[in-house]
Design a protein around this motif. Sequence first.
Motif, short mmCIF file in Angstrom:
data_model
loop_
_atom_site.label_atom_id
_atom_site.label_comp_id
_atom_site.label_asym_id
_atom_site.label_seq_id
_atom_site.Cartn_x
_atom_site.Cartn_y
_atom_site.Cartn_z
N GLU A 1 5.74 4.22 -11.67
CA GLU A 1 5.07 5.37 -11.29
C GLU A 1 5.25 5.39 -9.78
OE1 GLU A 1 4.26 4.27 -14.97
OE2 GLU A 1 4.03 3.21 -13.67
N GLU A 2 4.71 4.64 -9.53
CA GLU A 2 5.14 4.52 -7.07
C GLU A 2 6.31 4.49 -7.22
OE1 GLU A 2 1.75 1.07 -6.16
OE2 GLU A 2 4.00 0.68 -7.07
N TYR B 1 7.08 -3.13 -7.34
CA TYR B 1 6.88 -1.67 -7.65
C TYR B 1 6.90 -1.18 -8.88
CZ TYR B 1 7.98 -3.51 -2.18
OH TYR B 1 8.31 -4.11 -1.20
N SER B 2 5.59 -0.56 -9.51
CA SER B 2 6.32 0.06 -10.54
C SER B 2 6.73 1.36 -10.23
CB SER B 2 4.42 0.54 -10.46
OG SER B 2 4.19 2.06 -10.46
N ASN C 1 1.63 -1.12 0.13
CA ASN C 1 -0.03 -0.32 -0.20
C ASN C 1 1.00 1.14 -0.13
OD1 ASN C 1 -1.89 2.33 0.91
ND2 ASN C 1 -2.55 0.78 1.56
N ILE C 2 1.06 1.84 -0.93
CA ILE C 2 1.60 3.19 -1.05
C ILE C 2 1.91 4.03 -0.43
CG2 ILE C 2 0.51 3.69 -2.65
CD1 ILE C 2 3.83 4.46 -4.01
N LYS C 3 0.05 4.32 -0.21
CA LYS C 3 -0.34 5.27 0.98
C LYS C 3 0.56 5.21 2.43
CE LYS C 3 -4.15 9.05 2.64
NZ LYS C 3 -3.74 7.90 4.03
N LEU D 1 6.50 8.40 -7.91
CA LEU D 1 5.95 9.17 -6.95
C LEU D 1 6.88 9.48 -5.98
CD1 LEU D 1 3.17 10.51 -6.11
CD2 LEU D 1 2.53 8.44 -5.27
#
Length: 365
Positions: free
Chosen positions: A175-176, A172-173, A143-145, A179
């Motif tokens: 994009e993640e 993990y992508s 959960n990235i958040k 971010l």
Amino acid sequence: MFLNINTKKLNPYKVASHKVWNIKNKDTILKLDWNESTIPPSPLVKKAILEYTETGFFNWYPNVDNNVLREKLAGYSGVNVSNIEYFSSSDGLHEYIIRTFLNEDDSILLISPTYDNFRAVAESLGVKTEHFRLNKDEGYSFNIKALMDNISTVKPKALYLCNPNNPTGNSYSKEEIILLSETFSDVLFIVDEAYFEFNGVTVADLVNSFSNILICRTFSKAFGLASMRFGYAISSTENITGLQKVKNPKSVSAIAQISALAALDDLAYVYNYVEEVKKSKVIFISELQKRNIKVLQSTCGNFVFVDFGLNCVDIINDLENNNVFIRYYGHILGAENMVRITVGTIKQMQLFLDILDSILICYND
């Protein structure tokens, strides 16, 4: 009495079984415990080493500035030569990263469970380790958040992110990672791409845009050179220059450099093995599930993370009695009864299943 305080309190990295070296007939061993390649490296490697035994200079230190090797690594990685430096294994690189970028009493955040040697190296040098724990009951989902909230609370100097993660296999992508790097520009993101060849996801093209991304790679997995101890870093020119200031230039042996160059000359061999492992893994996961063995659903890496249940230790011991070795994770918090199994060729994994079946009969009676 002479040990420093960090060493005295250190919980060391737990190695895989050493029993294989005590078995005389190595041909009877199925070694699936350390995610090495299950086949030898390209024949070009052996040829290059034999040539060196005839013409090499064993009495000299190795090449301390092998730009030919850097250029080949840069070409393979799609970056500039100034973004590359080679080391005596990615483990050796981990030590240089900590010595170069972290001070004693700085903290580093690890997404756990993960490759535990990085934790041990950090703590041996006085760096504090914090853990963002993936939940076994949730299949170690990410959960990235929640991670970003944790980073804001802990405020680490660096974050170690193994992609795909060893042993859980989750990926993990890009994009993640972008971010995270954008949001926390003061945190060094150490992205361990040890299994890049099996995963295909990389952030190598971002290192000139994000000075807080540092990638670790190794030749110990897909390239089949685990015994040679060869790895490399990909990062911004400034970060690479910093690593070069700390690195012992004589630390990468001549044989390791020669082996890496030869392996890079036969990428088709590596790619063929990777494709075989990918096919083998799909079949292997299906066969384990037919036996009602819980497998984490992961298509990343040359391994699977498996829950063997209450008989875990007994099954591992029975496998070892048949010269089959896998990796037990019971010593890691949140990984009780879990084992990691390296995936090799289709033929090798069928042999594993045959031996496992002969063992499971005893538990199913």
